[in-house]
Design an enzyme around this catalytic site. Structure first.
Site, PDB file in Angstrom:
ATOM      1  N   SER A   8       0.799  -1.222   0.000  1.00 20.90           N
ATOM      2  CA  SER A   8       0.000   0.000   0.000  1.00 20.90           C
ATOM      3  C   SER A   8       0.834   1.275   0.000  1.00 20.90           C
ATOM      4  O   SER A   8       0.363   2.328   0.403  1.00 20.90           O
ATOM      5  CB  SER A   8      -0.953  -0.001   1.202  1.00 20.90           C
ATOM      6  N   GLY A   9       2.091   1.171  -0.420  1.00 15.17           N
ATOM      7  CA  GLY A   9       2.959   2.339  -0.453  1.00 15.17           C
ATOM      8  C   GLY A   9       3.944   2.394   0.700  1.00 15.17           C
ATOM      9  O   GLY A   9       4.481   3.469   1.010  1.00 15.17           O
ATOM     10  N   THR A  69       5.231  -1.352  10.106  1.00  8.02           N
ATOM     11  CA  THR A  69       4.508  -2.544  10.538  1.00  8.02           C
ATOM     12  C   THR A  69       3.242  -2.728   9.717  1.00  8.02           C
ATOM     13  O   THR A  69       2.684  -1.759   9.179  1.00  8.02           O
ATOM     14  CB  THR A  69       4.130  -2.441  12.027  1.00  8.02           C
ATOM     15  N   HIS A  70       2.810  -3.979   9.615  1.00 11.02           N
ATOM     16  CA  HIS A  70       1.521  -4.293   8.992  1.00 11.02           C
ATOM     17  C   HIS A  70       0.502  -4.735  10.043  1.00 11.02           C
ATOM     18  O   HIS A  70      -0.595  -5.179   9.704  1.00 11.02           O
ATOM     19  CB  HIS A  70       1.685  -5.399   7.951  1.00 11.02           C
TER      20      HIS A  70
END
Length: 294
Positions: free
Chosen positions: A54-55, A102-103
């Site tokens: 997502s960038g 972080t995800h």
């Protein structure tokens, strides 16, 4: 009843998945995530929080240059600062201010973030584009070595189905976006900025300036332009392949373009069938209580 992690592997994931609390994650990072809430952070840490693809790389590199005050690439790959997969000792070796990414959803992050009131940046992207890019990554990333299967060996249709049901690493993009959209209400005293991939594509200089001012590091406008140019897709791809130290480079299948595929908005139209797109839109509308906005 099978867990969502097991169902994901039934859908075609060769990457081993597990449930941690209510989140699907790769088995290889369970030991990192299990102790995450008690990790130590620094007052000047900056957290980039995104759904995969997502960038993340783009935003992280921009912030690194802003902190440096010049369009100079950070020595290491962004993965050197991946909160989810690096040990606390490895992250301790990074100089301040650290730009960590972080995800994970907010509920699993270190509690000290809230105590120290660290700057938090959430980056979001058209969910359909994120799913396409995530699929291509899983189809091409080895994770172990070139003799092993890719992380995902199923079909595109199976991947879309698994994603909508949240049977993929880090769960569905819907759940991830929802919890981060609620963040300002849940943590009103934390400095928070939400950015969007599409806005970076539309006016990268404006977004570089917005990010710099958010972390209280304003720079001359010309430097914003230089940073935006240095972080353009082709230049950043070249830097990651030929300039940066490769210590934290993940394994990819032969011929893969790696993390840098297209860097475009709207590529989902080349992948989603009409039926898949309409199903995706319905699930989005049910989750967000509004029509699909892209």
């Amino acid at each position: 009843m099978s867990s969502r992690a097991l169902k994901g592997m039934e859908n075609g994931f060769r990457l081993q998945l597990e449930m941690f609390e209510d989140l699907v994650i790769p088995s290889g990072i369970v030991h990192h995530v299990s102790g995450m809430k008690s990790r130590t952070v620094r007052d000047d840490d900056i957290f980039v929080c995104t759904y995969p693809k997502s960038g993340t790389h783009w935003t992280w590199e921009i912030l690194s240059m802003v902190v440096a005050g010049q369009p100079q690439y950070a020595k290491h790959w962004q993965n050197s600062a991946h909160l989810d997969s690096r040990t606390e000792e490895e992250l301790d070796s990074l100089p301040s201010p650290r730009i960590l990414f972080t995800h994970l959803p907010p509920r699993l992050l270190p509690r000290e973030i809230w105590d120290r009131k660290c700057h938090v940046i959430n980056v979001q992207r058209n969910p359909k584009d994120a799913v396409v890019s995530y699929f291509v990554q899983h189809m091409n990333q080895n994770w172990v070595d070139k003799s092993r299967d890719a992380a995902f060996t199923g079909t595109w249709a199976a991947y879309v189905d698994a994603h909508i049901k949240g049977n993929v690493p880090y769960d569905s993009v819907f759940n991830h976006s929802l919890c981060w959209n609620r963040f300002p209400q849940d943590h009103p005293d934390i400095p928070f900025l939400q950015a969007h991939f599409e806005d970076l594509k539309k006016d990268d200089v404006k977004e570089v300036k917005r990010l710099a001012e958010f972390i209280n590091r304003p720079l001359p406008y010309k430097v914003y332009e230089q940073i935006a140019d240095a972080c353009g897709f082709s230049k950043l791809k070249h830097a990651h392949e030929h300039v940066k130290d490769q210590s934290f480079h993940n394994k990819w299948r032969e011929g893969s373009s790696g993390y840098f595929r297209k860097g475009e908005a709207g590529d989902w139209k080349n992948w989603f069938t009409v039926e898949q797109s309409e199903r995706f839109d319905r699930v989005y509308q049910e989750a967000f209580n509004r029509p699909y906005p892209y």
